[in-house]
Design a protein around this motif. Structure first.
Motif, PDB file in Angstrom:
ATOM      1  N   UNK A 198      -1.084  31.764  20.954  1.00 39.62           N
ATOM      2  CA  UNK A 198      -1.642  30.492  20.509  1.00 39.62           C
ATOM      3  C   UNK A 198      -0.728  29.327  20.872  1.00 39.62           C
ATOM      4  N   UNK A 199       0.566  29.464  20.634  1.00 39.08           N
ATOM      5  CA  UNK A 199       1.470  28.366  20.978  1.00 39.08           C
ATOM      6  C   UNK A 199       1.496  28.138  22.478  1.00 39.08           C
ATOM      7  N   UNK A 200       1.365  29.212  23.272  1.00 44.24           N
ATOM      8  CA  UNK A 200       1.348  29.054  24.725  1.00 44.24           C
ATOM      9  C   UNK A 200       0.167  28.239  25.197  1.00 44.24           C
ATOM     10  N   UNK A 201      -1.015  28.557  24.684  1.00 38.60           N
ATOM     11  CA  UNK A 201      -2.212  27.788  25.038  1.00 38.60           C
ATOM     12  C   UNK A 201      -2.053  26.336  24.606  1.00 38.60           C
ATOM     13  N   UNK A 237       5.109  31.482  29.645  1.00 40.08           N
ATOM     14  CA  UNK A 237       5.890  32.583  29.066  1.00 40.08           C
ATOM     15  C   UNK A 237       5.261  33.070  27.760  1.00 40.08           C
ATOM     16  N   UNK A 238       4.753  32.143  26.967  1.00 42.21           N
ATOM     17  CA  UNK A 238       4.220  32.525  25.664  1.00 42.21           C
ATOM     18  C   UNK A 238       2.849  33.183  25.766  1.00 42.21           C
ATOM     19  N   UNK A 239       1.978  32.709  26.636  1.00 39.08           N
ATOM     20  CA  UNK A 239       0.690  33.409  26.778  1.00 39.08           C
ATOM     21  C   UNK A 239       0.886  34.768  27.434  1.00 39.08           C
ATOM     22  N   UNK A 240       2.022  34.950  28.100  1.00 39.14           N
ATOM     23  CA  UNK A 240       2.324  36.238  28.743  1.00 39.14           C
ATOM     24  C   UNK A 240       3.044  37.205  27.813  1.00 39.14           C
ATOM     25  N   UNK A 241       3.339  36.779  26.584  1.00 43.46           N
ATOM     26  CA  UNK A 241       4.077  37.622  25.647  1.00 43.46           C
ATOM     27  C   UNK A 241       3.362  38.960  25.448  1.00 43.46           C
ATOM     28  N   UNK A 242       4.126  40.027  25.374  1.00 42.36           N
ATOM     29  CA  UNK A 242       3.520  41.358  25.242  1.00 42.36           C
ATOM     30  C   UNK A 242       2.945  41.596  23.853  1.00 42.36           C
ATOM     31  N   UNK A 243       3.451  40.866  22.854  1.00 42.01           N
ATOM     32  CA  UNK A 243       2.906  41.025  21.506  1.00 42.01           C
ATOM     33  C   UNK A 243       2.627  39.652  20.897  1.00 42.01           C
ATOM     34  N   UNK A 244       1.551  39.590  20.146  1.00 44.35           N
ATOM     35  CA  UNK A 244       1.173  38.383  19.406  1.00 44.35           C
ATOM     36  C   UNK A 244       0.268  38.854  18.279  1.00 44.35           C
ATOM     37  N   UNK A 249     -13.347  33.907  25.474  1.00 48.78           N
ATOM     38  CA  UNK A 249     -13.491  35.327  25.770  1.00 48.78           C
ATOM     39  C   UNK A 249     -12.258  36.102  25.387  1.00 48.78           C
ATOM     40  N   UNK A 250     -12.264  37.384  25.701  1.00 50.22           N
ATOM     41  CA  UNK A 250     -11.151  38.257  25.356  1.00 50.22           C
ATOM     42  C   UNK A 250      -9.870  37.772  26.033  1.00 50.22           C
ATOM     43  N   UNK A 251      -8.804  37.628  25.257  1.00 48.85           N
ATOM     44  CA  UNK A 251      -7.575  37.050  25.787  1.00 48.85           C
ATOM     45  C   UNK A 251      -6.940  37.924  26.855  1.00 48.85           C
ATOM     46  N   UNK A 252      -7.180  39.201  26.797  1.00 48.40           N
ATOM     47  CA  UNK A 252      -6.662  40.089  27.837  1.00 48.40           C
ATOM     48  C   UNK A 252      -7.139  39.656  29.212  1.00 48.40           C
ATOM     49  N   UNK A 253      -8.308  39.024  29.243  1.00 46.83           N
ATOM     50  CA  UNK A 253      -8.860  38.508  30.490  1.00 46.83           C
ATOM     51  C   UNK A 253      -8.506  37.043  30.693  1.00 46.83           C
ATOM     52  N   UNK A 254      -8.680  36.225  29.663  1.00 46.39           N
ATOM     53  CA  UNK A 254      -8.562  34.774  29.837  1.00 46.39           C
ATOM     54  C   UNK A 254      -7.124  34.282  29.950  1.00 46.39           C
ATOM     55  N   UNK A 255      -6.147  35.091  29.527  1.00 46.39           N
ATOM     56  CA  UNK A 255      -4.769  34.617  29.684  1.00 46.39           C
ATOM     57  C   UNK A 255      -4.452  34.372  31.156  1.00 46.39           C
ATOM     58  N   UNK A 256      -5.098  35.104  32.056  1.00 48.29           N
ATOM     59  CA  UNK A 256      -4.900  34.860  33.493  1.00 48.29           C
ATOM     60  C   UNK A 256      -5.395  33.476  33.875  1.00 48.29           C
ATOM     61  N   UNK A 257      -6.495  33.021  33.254  1.00 52.84           N
ATOM     62  CA  UNK A 257      -7.000  31.674  33.521  1.00 52.84           C
ATOM     63  C   UNK A 257      -6.000  30.612  33.075  1.00 52.84           C
TER      64      UNK A 257
END
Length: 486
Positions: free
Chosen positions: A125-128, A182-189, A202-210
């Motif tokens: 969330x902070x990354x976005x 770096x924060x949207x790429x974090x392995x845990x949240x 959508x699902x963040x597993x997909x949209x974090x790439x956007x």
């Protein structure tokens, strides 16, 4: 899709959409109107993304589209505000709402999310929020120049923030983007955005790439803005970013845009303005003539025909007799189906087409990676595909208009002119390109109140009244730091 649409509607109704008018009173930078820090972080993000989308299609969009002669205010009836803005009578009092929407709503939402996320272990969330915050400040700098930055969003701790220089803010935006990536790429949240985000839902597993691709592409835009101020720096940073292999926009699906829905209070702000103030805006002769001269197949998507059913398109010039005898804003900006406007067109803020034109300019001017011609063709194709143009019509247009020719400056003119057409409806960027490059050539209308095209806007009157650190500009010809072209 149904779930996303439902969440968008709820977000609009709960938050209260930003007005598309300059008439509604908003809060100022010195207050905390939202008080959403205690709200669930999911709702905070909905507020942030909805408000960002509305801002990008509202007052500042109209100011800059009128300055850049993409829109015209030559409507019928008595003189209205769009006619005044078109002749550069844009006063500080006109800008109070836009400034407040940015500082007291968008940036406040972003800061609340960042604080909440840091306290609760939600880096996604902070990354976005940091990525959106960087975009919001980039737009704000490019409109006003020096602005409050380092001392903002501290609520009662500092109600009169100092003004930081625009040049000092730009590097901080790159840092924000790096943090966001770096924060949207974090392995845990503990929590991750989903359909509660109205941008890249959508699902963040997909949209974090956007989000990562958008952040990197926004860096390219920021670096390109240095092209006249410091060409060597622009080249170095652009080349390093591209050569690093980081993800960048790859298709129209990556567009940074806010999608709207055909529901009351949920339609996009351009359509809402057109509905509430029918005919206040029409197509401008500048962009219509450019497109007419090339038989541009985007015209039936961008504009209504005039006369109706004629297959012809006519734009207005500021100072012409006010009438409705011009083409109007159409489906691309408003959404259209079953012979009616739907208001579900997206508000586009940074597009795949723009990315390609950035790469084309960088390759042409700085010998950056890639071939200018390849990216020029891709930019036109992306824009036309996004507008709904058929493959056959795209091919015909490219055959006639899609080859870079002449000197470097002549080719730059081609790139920026096509980018100008592709950026129809995108907040600020065409104005920035003109200030950087001089393309496309724009002259003040005959009835302009100043003898020059504005280089920045006045500070809002609310800031002048409430913050002693705000000093009003002597005119609209005060330049942003990167605007060094003679």
């Amino acid at each position: 899709m149904k779930k996303f649409k439902y969440n968008v509607i709820i977000a609009f109704l709960t938050i209260g959409a930003l007005t598309t008018s300059s008439c509604k009173k908003f809060f100022d930078i010195n207050t905390d109107p939202d008080a959403v820090l205690a709200a669930p972080i999911e709702q905070q993000l909905s507020s942030l993304t909805v408000n960002m989308g509305f801002f990008a299609g509202s007052d500042v969009n109209r100011y800059t589209s009128l300055i850049m002669q993409q829109f015209s205010g030559q409507s019928s009836g008595t003189q209205n505000n769009t006619q005044l803005y078109e002749k550069y009578l844009i006063q500080g009092s006109d800008e109070n709402n836009a400034w407040s929407a940015m500082y007291a709503t968008i940036l406040n939402d972003a800061e609340n999310i960042i604080k909440n996320a840091n306290e609760t272990g939600n880096p996604h969330y902070s990354g976005v929020a940091k990525i959106i915050k960087a975009y919001a400040y980039q737009v704000t700098v490019d409109v006003w120049g020096d602005i409050p930055f380092s001392e903002t969003q501290k609520l009662t701790e500092n109600t009169q923030p100092k003004y930081d220089t625009a040049e000092s803010i730009y590097p901080e935006l790159i840092k924000l983007l790096d943090q966001g990536i770096a924060e949207v790429s974090a392995t845990t949240s503990n929590k991750s955005p989903g359909t509660n985000s109205t941008i890249y839902p959508g699902a963040f597993a997909t949209t974090k790439a956007n989000w990562i691709k958008f952040a990197n592409t926004l860096k390219l835009r920021i670096y390109l803005h240095y092209s006249e101020k410091n060409a060597a720096f622009a080249k170095t940073q652009i080349d390093q970013l591209i050569n690093s292999g980081v993800p960048l926009f790859a298709s129209n699906a990556d567009n940074f845009q806010m999608t709207f829905v055909n529901q009351a209070a949920s339609r996009n702000p351009i359509d809402q303005h057109e509905t509430a103030r029918a005919g206040y805006l029409v197509a401008n002769d500048k962009i219509v003539t450019l497109m007419n001269n090339k038989l541009d197949p985007r015209r039936p998507f961008y504009f209504t025909q005039f006369p109706a059913g004629s297959g012809l398109y006519k734009g207005a010039i500021s100072g012409d007799a006010a009438s409705q005898n011009y083409s109007k804003l159409h489906a691309y900006l408003r959404g259209f189906a079953n012979n009616a406007y739907t208001g579900d067109a997206p508000i586009r803020m940074l597009t795949f087409a723009e990315y390609n034109f950035i790469r084309a300019e960088a390759a042409l001017r700085f010998n950056s990676p890639g071939v200018a011609q390849t990216f020029f063709t891709a930019g036109i194709t992306a824009s036309m595909t996004d507008a709904g143009v058929s493959t056959a019509n795209i091919a015909t247009y490219l055959a006639a208009n899609g080859t870079l020719v002449g000197t470097t400056d002549q080719q730059l003119s081609q790139i920026i002119t096509e980018k100008y057409i592709a950026s129809y409806g995108v907040i600020v960027e065409s104005w920035t390109d003109w200030r950087r490059t001089g393309y496309p050539a724009i002259a003040p209308p005959a009835n302009a109140v100043v003898p020059y095209v504005p280089r920045s806007l006045y500070y809002p009157q609310s800031e002048i009244d409430l913050n002693p650190n705000a000093k009003q500009k002597p005119g609209l010809n005060v330049r942003v730091f990167w605007d060094t072209r003679p």
